[in-house]
Design an enzyme around this catalytic site. Structure first.
Site, PDB file in Angstrom:
ATOM      1  N   GLY A   1      19.856  59.247  23.630  1.00 20.95           N
ATOM      2  CA  GLY A   1      19.075  58.019  23.580  1.00 20.95           C
ATOM      3  C   GLY A   1      19.146  57.392  22.203  1.00 20.95           C
ATOM      4  O   GLY A   1      20.154  57.534  21.483  1.00 20.95           O
ATOM      5  N   SER A   2      18.088  56.761  21.807  1.00 18.69           N
ATOM      6  CA  SER A   2      18.106  55.985  20.552  1.00 18.69           C
ATOM      7  C   SER A   2      18.236  56.843  19.306  1.00 18.69           C
ATOM      8  O   SER A   2      18.515  56.318  18.228  1.00 18.69           O
ATOM      9  CB  SER A   2      16.839  55.135  20.446  1.00 18.69           C
ATOM     10  OG  SER A   2      16.827  54.212  21.519  1.00 18.69           O
TER      11      SER A   2
END
Lengths: 372, 626
Positions: free
Chosen positions: B320-321
């Site tokens: 993810g981020s």
């Protein structure tokens, strides 16, 4: 040298000291091995078994002395009463006998447990000798001649086999067979007996009790059931084999001390001895026994009458058979049945019986040169 | 009485012939007996003597004490305590049913299964009735010895995982040795009923922990009584193993994870020592250590949340981020952007026919690298990612340790996945598609990382660019610990780049729009990056339970971070499965872990926050962060 000799002198001159010496040597050896086999037992009773055996040796010596001094022709005359007394005792055991080791064998008389089947062996020998002597027949015996002694043999056989004590029962038949053979029987009887036995062997297999069958099978493959019936046999072989050439030393046998060997002071006493004395000791032992048997054979061959000769022949057969069967059993060659090693195994009845036999043999040997 | 002469003479003649016959028969018997004696006593002597010796001597194994497993301060986490085991020898039990029924009056065990075992094993072999019986039971057996022939007590070492589920995936468990393991091991080391490390530290460091067996040779009689001691070879105790785990921090992590699934790894960014690590759901190693029943094992194996899987090293998640850290490093190093370069985020990004959304629909407006990291702007990184291309992204991801095993010494480990054009050609047989670069740029798509990789990655940011090797065992004895992490590889990224990223990550926590704002009021200066990774969707009709579908579809919450900002002592990677946003669900967990450790090592709380909500009461240092 005088032609006239006192009876005492004649007795001393003719007495077979060698036979007595060998017998006592065997007894001493037996007591030692009994002592050794229970040396480390927890039970005071077991540790003192050798003393009990010594008592029995004493009793047996007294009994033997009496037998030596009796005119054996008196014994011959008493053969039938003795026989019926013996059969009576055997039958009595069936009703009031003590149960030891699962079978009824013992007759308790005044604190002593006597295995009446043991005494019966001697009585039977005397009776058979008497019957053959009575026949006064020249040449070999026929079938009809054998019928009577055979019936007298089968009566105690049946009683003892029912106890059940197949080992002793077997000896009655063996003794009868040997004495008949010694007396001389027709060749065709031998042939027929052999033939019928061969035929009956498989049949009789099915008449044996399961535990008896198992014991026989155990011989063929003891390792098949190492914790059950094969156990005694395996442990006996281990004991003997581990003795090696020189043995572990007297009182040093581990198989017996640590109880791996069952019946170590009775039926398997030879295993204890062979473990401690090794091959050399075992060879010395069986050599002594060989001379012992040869000594008895001498008496058989030189007895001055037929009765005496037959009696000693019967005794010789009995001891010889006991000896070799017991050895064969401990060596894993024969099925395990309760047959003790003569003069060595713990057990008053068998000791007494064998001493009575030796007493008779000594008696007959002394009388060898007596004039009739 | 005179007898007919002929009868007597014929008898004498006959008996004379009997002499040789008898002598011959006895002679034959004599020879047979002699040969048999020779066979047994001479030929078979050595084998039968051995058997006599085997009868007489019983060799008993004495187990060496297994080493303890300690935390970094020497606090025991796993030890062995003495326990009583109730056993019996079938051949010594006269009446099994009666004896066992009598025993059952006090001791709780299955009579029928014990009887069954007795029927199916050799009569001399010890059968275990019950392990680890309590004191009352011991007293009962001792008092009723006479009524319990053949039943006896044995003292056994009992492996004790003191804190149950805590750090279960690290510590591992003991299990009965398998036949395959037995076949491989040297004979003197293991025997049939041994328990050996089958998982985790217990398995990896089996050699250090197990010690060496000793032997006792005793003379026994046929009844098995010990009569004399012949020889003793004392067993050797195993070595204690000191872990890098800090028990206090571990406990804090376990508490912070209560009711959650996922994994967390806390690492010392300066040397790679693992301070705490957990994987949830877990298991209680005590259940395994003394033989687990088939049913319980099945339950573990069939559990849909896989409690036996060590998510720390084997759980592969889309980063993810958190992956934007790698993107930032790559973009700066490759000169795609400078810290000042701005990219406009309208809330979406068009590539050909497709539109890629930013998580903020309204758009972030003009973004530079720092603000893009602070607010986790997707469009900024889509743009940067497309300019870099997937292969350059992969280069930096690998540089930070992603996509390959970290070599943490804890058994099987998953490598994760860093996609590249080469990889796709090999693995999928297809060319790379531009759109895939877009999703990879924000840590979705093919990207997969393990929590331990995440921890190493963030540690490298924390320590200024050194890639440490994770270490679990800190033992002064040479050769027993893990490889020392003394010489970590440097990431070939300039200090300036690292510095820009570090500052940005600090602002992720402290800036008003920072995605990790929820933890800014903690007592220490934290820095980090949140992440929210999409879970692969299931087909809607796969299950009828609406609640379950929703749970399974919820995003994973991630956070990687470190503290204190100026002198990092701890770096943490947290993944909370199906928990939603990283800032919301993962960052607070990470904070609790960091707080616990920093407090433990007496790092003074930092001065009030630069952002200046001084009036906010929560700014004050917490007395007890746990």
């Amino acid at each position: 040298m005088s032609d006239i000799e006192l009876p005492e002198h004649r007795f001393l001159r003719n007495f077979d000291f060698m036979l007595l010496a060998i017998t006592l040597t065997l007894c001493a050896l037996g007591v030692t091995v009994i002592y050794s086999s229970n040396l480390q037992s927890d039970s005071e009773f077991m540790r003192s078994l050798y003393i009990r055996q010594l008592y029995w040796v004493g009793i047996s010596l007294v009994a033997m002395s009496i037998v030596i001094w009796i005119d054996y022709r008196l014994i011959e005359r008493m053969a039938y009463p003795l026989y019926f007394f013996g059969v009576g005792c055997l039958a009595a055991v069936g009703f009031s006998g003590r149960v030891i080791g699962g079978s009824q064998r013992w007759l308790s008389v005044g604190g002593f447990n006597i295995q009446s089947s043991e005494i019966m062996k001697i009585i039977l020998i005397i009776l058979i000798a008497r019957i053959f002597d009575d026949m006064r027949k020249e040449g070999d015996l026929g079938v009809l001649d054998l019928a009577k002694p055979l019936i007298f043999t089968l009566i105690p056989f049946a009683i003892v086999a029912r106890q059940p004590d197949l080992g002793t029962a077997m000896i009655f038949i063996i003794v009868f067979g040997c004495m008949a053979f010694f007396n001389g029987i027709q060749r065709r009887i031998i042939i027929w007996t052999a033939g019928i036995s061969a035929f009956l062997a498989p049949v009789s297999w099915f008449m044996l009790k399961p535990y008896q069958q198992e014991r026989i099978l155990t011989i063929l493959n003891p390792d098949a059931d190492p914790m059950g019936h094969g156990y005694q046999m395996i442990q006996s072989k281990i004991a003997i084999g581990s003795g090696g050439l020189w043995g572990k030393g007297i009182f040093e046998g581990t198989q017996s001390k640590l109880n791996f060997l069952p019946a170590k002071h009775t039926d398997f006493i030879f295993s204890v001895f062979a473990e401690e004395a090794g091959f050399v000791g075992a060879m010395i032992f069986i050599t002594i026994f060989f001379f012992f048997l040869m000594r008895l054979l001498e008496i058989v061959l030189h007895a001055r009458d037929k009765f005496g000769s037959l009696v000693v022949a019967g005794i010789l057969c009995m001891i010889t058979f006991n000896f070799f069967y017991n050895l064969g059993m401990t060596l894993g060659l024969f099925p395990i049945v309760g047959i003790p090693l003569p003069f060595i195994s713990y057990g008053g009845s068998s000791l007494l019986t064998n001493f009575l036999g030796i007493g008779l043999a000594l008696n007959i040997s002394v009388s060898r040169y007596k004039l009739g | 009485m005179l007898r007919p002469r002929t009868e007597w003479e014929s008898f004498i003649k006959h008996r004379k012939s009997m002499g040789p016959i008898f002598t011959a028969l006895v002679g034959v018997a004599f020879v047979i007996v002699t040969l048999r004696l020779w066979h047994l006593q001479i030929v078979q002597y050595s084998s039968l003597a051995d058997r006599a010796e085997n009868n007489r001597v019983r060799q008993m194994t004495l187990d060496g004490r297994r080493g303890k497993i300690l935390d970094r301060n020497g606090f025991p986490m796993v030890d062995s305590r003495p326990s009583f085991q109730l056993s019996l020898i079938p051949e010594d039990v006269d009446n099994p049913r009666e004896t066992l029924d009598f025993l059952r009056r006090r001791v709780d065990f299955d009579v029928d299964s014990t009887l069954d075992k007795m029927r199916h094993s050799p009569s001399f072999q010890t059968i275990v009735i019950k392990k680890d019986i309590d004191r009352e039971d011991v007293a009962f057996v001792e008092e009723n010895r006479l009524d319990l022939p053949g039943v006896f007590l044995e003292v056994k070492a009992w492996r004790n995982y003191i804190f149950g589920q805590e750090a279960s995936h690290i510590l591992g468990y003991l299990g009965a040795i398998s036949s395959a393991q037995l076949a491989k091991a040297p004979k003197s080391v293991y025997s049939m009923d041994d328990f050996i490390g089958q998982y985790g530290i217990e398995k990896v460091h089996e050699r250090t922990l197990r010690g060496a067996k000793g032997y006792k040779r005793v003379e026994v009689d046929a009844a098995g009584r010990e009569l004399a001691l012949l020889e003793v070879i004392r067993p050797k105790s195993g070595h204690d193993l000191r872990l890098t785990i800090d028990f206090t921090t571990q406990t804090a992590a376990e508490r912070a994870f209560e009711g959650k699934m996922g994994a967390a790894v806390a690492i010392d960014p300066n040397n790679g020592d693992i301070i705490a690590a957990l994987s949830k759901p877990g298991f209680d190693p005590n259940v395994f250590a003394h033989g687990i029943s088939g049913d319980s094992w099945k339950k573990f194996i069939q559990d849909e949340f896989h409690p036996l899987q060590n998510r720390i090293t084997r759980g592969q998640y889309p980063p993810g981020s958190t992956f934007k850290i790698i993107m930032a490093a790559a973009a700066l190093e490759e000169g795609i952007v400078s810290p000042e370069t701005t990219i406009y985020c309208p809330g979406h990004y068009r590539l050909g026919q497709r539109t890629y959304r930013c998580w903020k629909k309204a758009g972030h407006g003009s973004m530079n690298l720092t603000s893009a990291l602070i607010q986790s702007c997707d469009v900024y990184f889509y743009t940067v990612g497309l300019r870099l291309g997937i292969d350059r992204i992969a280069k930096y991801a690998k540089m930070f340790g992603l996509g390959k095993r970290t070599n943490i010494n804890l058994g099987a480990e998953s490598p994760g996945l860093v996609p590249s054009t080469d990889w796709k050609k090999k693995a999928r047989g297809k060319p790379w598609i531009m759109g895939e670069t877009v999703s990879c740029s924000i840590g979705q798509g093919y990207n997969l990382v393990t929590p331990i990789q995440q921890a190493i990655m963030i540690a490298a940011i924390a320590n200024g660019g050194k890639l440490v090797t994770p270490r679990l065992v800190n033992s002064p004895r040479p050769g027993t610990g893990d490889r020392p992490g003394a010489n970590p590889k440097s990431v070939s990224v300039s200090p300036d780049t690292i510095s820009v990223i570090r500052n940005a990550l600090r602002l992720v926590v402290t800036a008003p729009h920072g995605t990790a704002w929820r933890i800014k009021n903690g007592p220490y200066s934290y820095a980090g990056k949140t992440g929210t990774s999409q879970v692969v969707r299931m087909k809607k009709n796969e299950t009828s339970d609406i609640e379950e579908i929703k749970f399974k579809h919820r995003d994973h919450a991630l956070f990687v971070g470190f503290a204190p900002f100026d002198d990092p002592k701890i770096a943490v990677a947290v993944i909370v499965e199906h928990a939603g946003h990283g800032g919301e669900a993962a960052a607070p967990v990470a904070r609790k872990i960091m707080d616990a450790y920093l407090q433990k090592i007496n790092v003074p709380p930092s001065t009030p926050q630069i952002t200046g909500h001084v009036t906010d009461k929560s700014v004050l240092p917490m007395e007890n962060p746990l």
